[in-house]
Design a protein around this motif. Structure first.
Motif, PDB file in Angstrom:
ATOM      1  N   PHE A  57     -12.552   0.771  -5.373  1.00 49.68           N
ATOM      2  CA  PHE A  57     -11.338   1.421  -4.886  1.00 49.68           C
ATOM      3  C   PHE A  57     -11.715   2.445  -3.823  1.00 49.68           C
ATOM      4  O   PHE A  57     -12.687   3.185  -3.986  1.00 49.68           O
ATOM      5  CB  PHE A  57     -10.621   2.159  -6.020  1.00 49.68           C
ATOM      6  N   SER A 104       0.326   5.373   0.351  1.00 50.42           N
ATOM      7  CA  SER A 104      -0.714   6.236   0.917  1.00 50.42           C
ATOM      8  C   SER A 104      -1.412   7.141  -0.088  1.00 50.42           C
ATOM      9  O   SER A 104      -2.555   7.521   0.111  1.00 50.42           O
ATOM     10  CB  SER A 104      -0.137   7.078   2.053  1.00 50.42           C
ATOM     11  N   HIS A 131       0.838  -1.207   0.000  1.00 46.30           N
ATOM     12  CA  HIS A 131       0.000   0.000   0.000  1.00 46.30           C
ATOM     13  C   HIS A 131       0.871   1.255   0.000  1.00 46.30           C
ATOM     14  O   HIS A 131       1.835   1.371   0.737  1.00 46.30           O
ATOM     15  CB  HIS A 131      -0.918   0.003   1.216  1.00 46.30           C
ATOM     16  N   LYS A 142      -2.077   6.422  -3.342  1.00 44.28           N
ATOM     17  CA  LYS A 142      -2.764   5.697  -4.421  1.00 44.28           C
ATOM     18  C   LYS A 142      -4.111   5.172  -3.951  1.00 44.28           C
ATOM     19  O   LYS A 142      -4.267   4.806  -2.788  1.00 44.28           O
ATOM     20  CB  LYS A 142      -1.932   4.492  -4.875  1.00 44.28           C
ATOM     21  N   PRO A 165      -7.697   7.724  -1.510  1.00 50.44           N
ATOM     22  CA  PRO A 165      -6.707   8.036  -0.473  1.00 50.44           C
ATOM     23  C   PRO A 165      -6.919   9.416   0.148  1.00 50.44           C
ATOM     24  O   PRO A 165      -6.485   9.666   1.257  1.00 50.44           O
ATOM     25  CB  PRO A 165      -5.378   7.999  -1.228  1.00 50.44           C
ATOM     26  N   MET A 210      -6.805   2.530  -3.099  1.00 50.80           N
ATOM     27  CA  MET A 210      -6.613   1.172  -2.632  1.00 50.80           C
ATOM     28  C   MET A 210      -7.719   0.268  -3.191  1.00 50.80           C
ATOM     29  O   MET A 210      -8.904   0.557  -3.026  1.00 50.80           O
ATOM     30  CB  MET A 210      -6.627   1.105  -1.111  1.00 50.80           C
ATOM     31  N   ILE A 254     -10.199  -2.553  -3.135  1.00 55.71           N
ATOM     32  CA  ILE A 254     -10.833  -3.215  -1.991  1.00 55.71           C
ATOM     33  C   ILE A 254     -11.783  -4.339  -2.387  1.00 55.71           C
ATOM     34  O   ILE A 254     -12.273  -5.047  -1.511  1.00 55.71           O
ATOM     35  CB  ILE A 254     -11.557  -2.202  -1.078  1.00 55.71           C
ATOM     36  N   VAL A 313      -5.170   3.156 -10.885  1.00 53.34           N
ATOM     37  CA  VAL A 313      -4.387   3.410  -9.674  1.00 53.34           C
ATOM     38  C   VAL A 313      -3.889   4.848  -9.606  1.00 53.34           C
ATOM     39  O   VAL A 313      -3.078   5.193  -8.757  1.00 53.34           O
ATOM     40  CB  VAL A 313      -3.218   2.409  -9.524  1.00 53.34           C
TER      41      VAL A 313
END
Length: 108
Positions: free
Chosen positions: A53, A33, A31, A35, A56, A37, A39, A80
């Motif tokens: 996603f 911070s 991970h 970008k 962030p 994430m 899920i 991303v």
């Protein structure tokens, strides 16, 4: 009475599941911070899936609709990118309880 549900044939389902697993492998990294994430994901049709996603920078979950057969490096790279998902011109209201906004990339 419940609705009739048409299950995809087993070949289509196996192919879609294989693509989904390939995508998941490409998003599972250390991970960072800044970008988005990854899920989760769900197959929503014969050639459709929704990827989830978490932002962030905002308390927001994006549901990104993509064609399973068209998930190349360009699309994956854009997903991303925080700036790409934050582009409000791409957002549509969500009726999905798992995300705040929908980003339709089925024609990407």
């Amino acid at each position: 009475m419940g609705q009739d549900v048409n299950s995809p044939d087993s070949g289509t389902e196996q192919t879609a599941a294989g693509h989904l697993l390939d995508l998941v492998r490409s998003f599972v990294t250390t991970h960072v911070s800044w970008k988005p994430m990854f899920i989760g994901a769900v197959i929503t049709g014969d050639d459709l899936m929704r990827l989830y996603f978490r932002s962030p920078e905002r308390d927001r979950v994006y549901g990104v609709d993509v064609l399973i057969s068209n998930t190349g490096p360009g699309l994956l790279g854009s997903l991303v990118s925080p700036a790409f998902l934050a582009n409000e011109n791409l957002h549509a209201p969500s009726d999905d309880p798992h995300c705040d906004v929908i980003v339709d990339l089925t024609e990407y």
